[in-house]
Write a protein that holds these residues in place. Structure first.
Motif, mmCIF file in Angstrom:
data_model
loop_
_atom_site.group_PDB
_atom_site.id
_atom_site.type_symbol
_atom_site.label_atom_id
_atom_site.label_comp_id
_atom_site.label_asym_id
_atom_site.label_seq_id
_atom_site.Cartn_x
_atom_site.Cartn_y
_atom_site.Cartn_z
ATOM 1 N N LEU A 79 0.855 -1.186 0.000
ATOM 2 C CA LEU A 79 0.000 0.000 0.000
ATOM 3 C C LEU A 79 0.891 1.235 0.000
ATOM 4 N N ASP A 80 0.885 1.988 -1.110
ATOM 5 C CA ASP A 80 1.752 3.161 -1.252
ATOM 6 C C ASP A 80 0.904 4.348 -1.723
ATOM 7 N N TYR A 109 2.936 -0.945 4.271
ATOM 8 C CA TYR A 109 2.387 0.389 4.018
ATOM 9 C C TYR A 109 3.552 1.355 3.870
ATOM 10 N N ALA A 116 4.666 5.144 3.317
ATOM 11 C CA ALA A 116 4.006 6.421 3.592
ATOM 12 C C ALA A 116 4.980 7.588 3.523
ATOM 13 N N LEU A 122 -0.242 8.194 7.828
ATOM 14 C CA LEU A 122 0.064 6.812 8.199
ATOM 15 C C LEU A 122 -0.529 6.472 9.556
ATOM 16 N N VAL A 141 -8.769 1.110 3.432
ATOM 17 C CA VAL A 141 -8.270 0.292 4.537
ATOM 18 C C VAL A 141 -9.244 -0.845 4.852
ATOM 19 N N ALA A 162 -4.477 6.407 2.686
ATOM 20 C CA ALA A 162 -5.400 5.503 2.002
ATOM 21 C C ALA A 162 -6.853 5.818 2.335
ATOM 22 N N ASP A 191 -4.301 5.954 9.357
ATOM 23 C CA ASP A 191 -4.673 4.684 8.729
ATOM 24 C C ASP A 191 -4.317 3.491 9.605
ATOM 25 N N ILE A 241 0.694 -6.708 5.429
ATOM 26 C CA ILE A 241 0.507 -5.491 4.630
ATOM 27 C C ILE A 241 1.741 -4.627 4.827
#
Length: 371
Positions: free
Chosen positions: A296-297, A321, A323, A329, A308, A303, A332, A319
């Motif tokens: 997840l970028d 992530y 950020a 970040l 999410v 996001a 989320d 996951i």
């Protein structure tokens, strides 16, 4: 039909240009420090915690809850203060660099403090974090591989302004920094013992610090530990940086990118992945299912709850992530926690020296893994 606009609220007399002495408090997210004057919060640039300074108000009126100011005279200096290497990194100068007056190692400590505060405030988590340097800059200078100026000449914006200041040389830019243009560029990344080549639009997104792609790819691979045959969703996949290395590990990768040109480049860069041009939230809503792993970028805003929630519904075992904003970040991560996923690891990298920006990679896993 005539449009009715809301009249601008009169907030009282302006205090712009006024000067007074303050004691500078903690650093805050955004490249400024917090001070107080007669009970009012002042967001101060060009300062350091513990200093006594004369500040000049740059934004503020009687009705504002806080004011903004620049430190224009330092009465008692912090031991972390240095002479800014760039003559334009000053009050009234270029607004690009927030921390040039801070020793490079102390800059990383400041960024770690900001990350800790954002997680404490927004995710109710205490994190232990060190911001790591990456290869490719010279004491925080000469790292930008791309640079954009406001023409004609080398124009840069002042902080929170459309005003332009002309500079002779941007010290965070490499001498061979590209200035946009049309066509495509070739970027090569060595990471985790593998070398991969990427075609990127000349005006498209690519990390501007030369050490960034390697650092981020290795952090993501280390976090996810992908296994051959596992299914991976690469969300906001860009031109396929993470997809490429994941596919090399034998993972079955589906890459989702909303920007059409970037997605097309990604499809060409990663032939082993399934590349889809789509808004991430919309695709997730229309394609329920399970995934072993997720990268997840998202953009700077994060996001968000819809994405999410859709990720958590796919029940991934891990996951990663990536950020560029610690506040987004942390928000989320708090949402993931509500949905049964906890942050088990966090790394941070100094990919933007001399500025307040910092990149992080968080690993989230199901609660049962940490039980």
């Amino acid at each position: 039909m005539k449009r009715h606009t809301r009249p601008r609220q009169n907030k009282g007399a302006s205090h712009v240009g006024e000067r007074f002495e303050v004691e500078v408090g903690p650093v805050a997210h955004g490249g400024f420090w917090i001070a107080r004057h007669e009970g009012r919060v002042i967001f101060v640039r060009h300062a350091l915690t513990g200093e006594k300074a004369i500040v000049e108000v740059t934004e503020g009126s009687d009705g504002d809850t806080f004011w903004r100011a620049d430190a224009v005279e330092i009465l008692e200096a912090s031991p972390d203060r240095v002479q800014a290497p760039c003559e334009y990194a000053r009050p009234g100068g270029c607004g690009g660099c927030d921390f040039q007056h801070v020793a490079v190692t102390a800059q990383r400590d400041l960024k770690a403090q900001v990350i800790k505060e954002q997680f404490r405030r927004l995710a109710k988590l205490e994190v232990d974090i060190t911001v790591q340097p990456v290869h490719g800059d010279k004491e925080g200078l000469r790292w930008r591989t791309r640079q954009t100026y406001v023409g004609p000449g080398k124009g840069m914006r002042k902080h929170r302004s459309h005003d332009v200041i002309q500079i002779d040389d941007c010290l965070i830019a490499r001498h061979d920094a590209r200035e946009g243009g049309e066509g495509s560029l070739t970027e090569t990344v060595d990471a985790a013992g593998t070398q991969r080549t990427f075609q990127v639009a000349a005006d498209g997104f690519w990390q501007v610090h030369p050490g960034a792609p390697t650092a981020l790819v290795e952090a993501v691979l280390d976090a996810l530990q992908p296994q051959s045959g596992e299914s991976v969703l690469d969300l906001y996949s860009g031109v396929g940086l993470f997809s490429s290395f994941l596919a090399e590990r034998g993972a079955s990768v589906t890459a989702i990118e909303g920007e059409k040109v970037a997605s097309e480049y990604g499809a060409g860069n990663v032939l082993k992945a399934r590349s889809i041009t789509s808004d991430v939230a919309a695709w997730l809503a229309l394609n329920p299912g399970e995934s072993d792993l997720v990268v997840l970028d998202p953009p700077r805003a994060g996001a968000g709850r819809k994405v999410v929630t859709a990720i958590a519904d796919r029940s991934p075992r891990a996951i990663a992530y990536v950020a560029c904003d610690p506040a987004a970040l942390a928000r989320d991560v708090a949402t993931f926690a509500e949905l049964g996923y906890r942050m088990s690891d966090l790394k941070a990298f100094d990919l933007f020296p001399m500025t307040h920006h910092v990149e992080s990679v968080a690993l989230l896993v199901p609660d049962r893994v940490l039980a």
